[in-house]
Design a protein around this motif. Structure first.
Motif, mmCIF file in Angstrom:
data_model
loop_
_atom_site.group_PDB
_atom_site.id
_atom_site.type_symbol
_atom_site.label_atom_id
_atom_site.label_comp_id
_atom_site.label_asym_id
_atom_site.label_seq_id
_atom_site.Cartn_x
_atom_site.Cartn_y
_atom_site.Cartn_z
ATOM 1 N N HIS A 87 0.830 -1.208 0.000
ATOM 2 C CA HIS A 87 0.000 0.000 0.000
ATOM 3 C C HIS A 87 0.864 1.258 0.000
ATOM 4 O O HIS A 87 0.574 2.224 -0.724
ATOM 5 C CB HIS A 87 -0.912 -0.014 1.228
ATOM 6 C CG HIS A 87 -1.744 1.226 1.360
ATOM 7 N ND1 HIS A 87 -2.812 1.505 0.535
ATOM 8 C CD2 HIS A 87 -1.640 2.283 2.226
ATOM 9 C CE1 HIS A 87 -3.342 2.669 0.882
ATOM 10 N NE2 HIS A 87 -2.652 3.159 1.903
ATOM 11 N N TYR A 88 1.934 1.232 0.786
ATOM 12 C CA TYR A 88 2.827 2.393 0.839
ATOM 13 C C TYR A 88 3.502 2.632 -0.514
ATOM 14 O O TYR A 88 3.598 3.773 -0.988
ATOM 15 C CB TYR A 88 3.879 2.172 1.926
ATOM 16 C CG TYR A 88 4.900 3.275 2.015
ATOM 17 C CD1 TYR A 88 4.598 4.485 2.632
ATOM 18 C CD2 TYR A 88 6.172 3.106 1.472
ATOM 19 C CE1 TYR A 88 5.535 5.505 2.708
ATOM 20 C CE2 TYR A 88 7.113 4.118 1.541
ATOM 21 C CZ TYR A 88 6.791 5.315 2.164
ATOM 22 O OH TYR A 88 7.723 6.318 2.231
ATOM 23 N N GLN A 90 2.374 1.628 -3.495
ATOM 24 C CA GLN A 90 1.360 2.094 -4.442
ATOM 25 C C GLN A 90 1.006 3.556 -4.196
ATOM 26 O O GLN A 90 0.842 4.338 -5.142
ATOM 27 C CB GLN A 90 0.114 1.220 -4.338
ATOM 28 C CG GLN A 90 0.314 -0.209 -4.834
ATOM 29 C CD GLN A 90 -0.927 -1.054 -4.664
ATOM 30 O OE1 GLN A 90 -1.928 -0.590 -4.110
ATOM 31 N NE2 GLN A 90 -0.862 -2.312 -5.109
ATOM 32 N N ARG A 91 0.888 3.910 -2.926
ATOM 33 C CA ARG A 91 0.569 5.302 -2.606
ATOM 34 C C ARG A 91 1.702 6.236 -3.041
ATOM 35 O O ARG A 91 1.460 7.317 -3.588
ATOM 36 C CB ARG A 91 0.324 5.445 -1.108
ATOM 37 C CG ARG A 91 -0.158 6.828 -0.687
ATOM 38 C CD ARG A 91 -0.539 6.838 0.785
ATOM 39 N NE ARG A 91 -0.994 8.148 1.195
ATOM 40 C CZ ARG A 91 -0.195 9.132 1.589
ATOM 41 N NH1 ARG A 91 1.120 8.934 1.623
ATOM 42 N NH2 ARG A 91 -0.684 10.304 1.948
ATOM 43 N N ARG A 94 1.474 6.564 -6.721
ATOM 44 C CA ARG A 94 0.343 7.415 -7.089
ATOM 45 C C ARG A 94 0.672 8.890 -6.873
ATOM 46 O O ARG A 94 0.373 9.739 -7.716
ATOM 47 C CB ARG A 94 -0.883 7.016 -6.274
ATOM 48 C CG ARG A 94 -2.183 7.632 -6.776
ATOM 49 C CD ARG A 94 -3.365 7.190 -5.940
ATOM 50 N NE ARG A 94 -3.551 5.750 -5.989
ATOM 51 C CZ ARG A 94 -3.335 4.932 -4.965
ATOM 52 N NH1 ARG A 94 -2.922 5.412 -3.803
ATOM 53 N NH2 ARG A 94 -3.527 3.637 -5.089
ATOM 54 N N VAL A 95 1.311 9.172 -5.745
ATOM 55 C CA VAL A 95 1.701 10.561 -5.464
ATOM 56 C C VAL A 95 2.719 11.049 -6.493
ATOM 57 O O VAL A 95 2.627 12.169 -7.009
ATOM 58 C CB VAL A 95 2.268 10.670 -4.037
ATOM 59 C CG1 VAL A 95 2.868 12.052 -3.797
ATOM 60 C CG2 VAL A 95 1.175 10.391 -3.004
#
Length: 229
Positions: A87-88, A90-91, A94-95
């Motif tokens: 998740h980190y 991917q985040r 994304r950022v």
């Protein structure tokens, strides 16, 4: 067991005979699992139970459940950490993608603004060039018109002399309307067959009126050129 390899043989035999490591492990397991408020009293009761051979199996199963639960918690924690890491990542991606898209949009806006400014400057320069050229053409056309009005009153010999002055005058003398009416009779004293042939070969499509009165010096080549017309 490794720690009993160097022990006295009699002592090792005694420990193994009475299963002391298993008993100590079972008691410690019971303490870790139950966490009683009175551990000494708990140990006393469990020792009595072991003597009666009733709770040994229960303590062993409690220890196994404790180990299984710890392993299960470790696996769940590992899965949670892996999920959190994904998740980190991917985040973070994304950022980074959002920032990159924003940067690209800013760059495009700047490029568009720069292109508009360059286009405005180019249009202004182009307009100045066009206006300057137009002014020059207007002035040149005025001079050409004045020259043309003067050249209309000249004879053939004078036109040929004017054509040798400069390129501008030569271009004006090649205007078709100046050669629509040719009078060789005025130039009969010096006109020759070669000059007649040269003039007619160049301008005869525009000739409407041809005057050769008194041109006794002209011979067959001139008349042949006229007949071809």
């Amino acid at each position: 067991m490794a720690y009993l390899q160097n022990a006295d043989p009699a002592l090792r035999e005694y420990i193994l005979k009475h299963s002391l490591p298993q008993i100590f492990q079972a008691l410690l397991t019971g303490l870790c699992v139950s966490c009683p408020e009175r551990p000494l009293h708990f140990l006393e009761r469990k020792i009595v139970s072991i003597q009666e051979n009733r709770d040994t199996v229960e303590i062993e199963w409690a220890w196994k459940r404790f180990i299984w639960n710890k392993r299960k918690e470790a696996r769940e924690l590992t899965l949670k950490m892996e999920t959190a890491e994904r998740h980190y990542i991917q985040r973070g991606r994304r950022v980074a993608l959002c920032k990159w898209v924003e940067w690209v949009q800013v760059r495009k806006r700047r490029q568009n603004d720069a292109m508009k400014k360059i286009q405005r400057v180019w249009n202004a320069i182009h307009c100045k060039i066009v206006i300057a050229a137009w002014r020059y053409v207007v002035q040149d056309s005025k001079r050409t018109k004045e020259y043309f009005e003067v050249f209309q009153s000249l004879d053939v010999g004078d036109l040929l002399k004017c054509a040798e002055v400069c390129r501008t005058w030569k271009a004006i003398t090649q205007t078709c309307s100046l050669w629509s009416r040719i009078s060789f009779s005025v130039e009969r004293d010096w006109i020759t067959d070669s000059i007649v042939e040269q003039i007619l070969q160049k301008y005869r499509p525009f000739v409407v009126h041809l005057n050769m009165r008194g041109c006794t010096s002209l011979q067959w080549p001139s008349f042949k050129c006229i007949s071809e017309y």
